[in-house]
Design an enzyme around this catalytic site. Structure first.
Site, PDB file in Angstrom:
ATOM      1  N   GLN A 285      38.854  44.351  40.102  1.00 43.02           N
ATOM      2  CA  GLN A 285      38.197  42.874  40.061  1.00 43.02           C
ATOM      3  C   GLN A 285      38.504  42.867  41.621  1.00 43.02           C
ATOM      4  OE1 GLN A 285      36.031  41.342  38.197  1.00 43.02           O
ATOM      5  NE2 GLN A 285      34.887  40.719  40.170  1.00 43.02           N
ATOM      6  N   PHE A 286      38.144  43.479  42.892  1.00 47.48           N
ATOM      7  CA  PHE A 286      38.951  43.483  44.756  1.00 47.48           C
ATOM      8  C   PHE A 286      38.560  42.012  44.801  1.00 47.48           C
ATOM      9  CE2 PHE A 286      34.670  44.563  45.254  1.00 47.48           C
ATOM     10  CZ  PHE A 286      33.994  44.042  45.932  1.00 47.48           C
ATOM     11  N   THR A 287      37.415  41.375  43.572  1.00 49.34           N
ATOM     12  CA  THR A 287      36.774  40.452  44.431  1.00 49.34           C
ATOM     13  C   THR A 287      38.137  39.313  44.242  1.00 49.34           C
ATOM     14  OG1 THR A 287      35.480  39.408  42.299  1.00 49.34           O
ATOM     15  CG2 THR A 287      34.611  41.164  44.723  1.00 49.34           C
TER      16      THR A 287
END
Length: 147
Positions: free
Chosen positions: A78-80
């Site tokens: 989950q890069f966000t």
């Protein structure tokens, strides 16, 4: 490294219409990796997630860990989690590690969890995923290193 940890009754991840992973009782972990994260950071966060006493005991108190309950983990990259939204309306993802750095660390994180004897289901790194989460409680917390 940031892990958004959610205690769940069940969870699943679907990619291109096919279920890629699913669990019953356990944790859904959304994992964000930044440029400076190392295997040491991954070890700390993985161990912390497994050892958190956030499952109820026979008296209804959060007093048991995932390991003690025999639960599983659904791990999603989950890069966000490293989005910066202070300025403007479009978030910046500059703090998120590039895939060529993040993916090996994500794979290391999976191996670390499995080395603890935990059943781990995953999405696919970088894929467009639909994640179904049946949060229990709800219990949701952020585990970070360095914190």
């Amino acid at each position: 490294m940031r892990a958004l940890v959610q205690r769940v009754k069940k969870g699943s991840v679907t990619i291109e219409g096919k279920v890629n992973g699913s669990i019953g009782q356990g944790l859904v972990i959304l994992l964000g990796i930044t440029h400076t994260d190392t295997e040491k950071d991954a070890d700390f966060v993985a161990d912390k997630c497994v050892d958190l006493r956030i499952f109820e005991d026979e008296n209804g108190k959060m007093n048991k860990s995932l390991e003690e309950t025999g639960g599983s983990i659904l791990l999603i990259s989950q890069f966000t989690l490293y989005a910066a939204a202070r300025k403007g309306r479009r978030p910046s993802f500059d703090a998120a590690a590039r895939p060529e750095y993040a993916e090996p660390l994500y794979e290391y994180f999976i191996r670390k969890l499995r080395s603890r004897g935990i059943t781990v289901e995953t999405g696919i790194f970088g894929a467009d995923m639909q994640v179904e989460i049946h949060n229990d409680g709800p219990v949701t917390m952020l585990v970070e290193y360095p914190g």
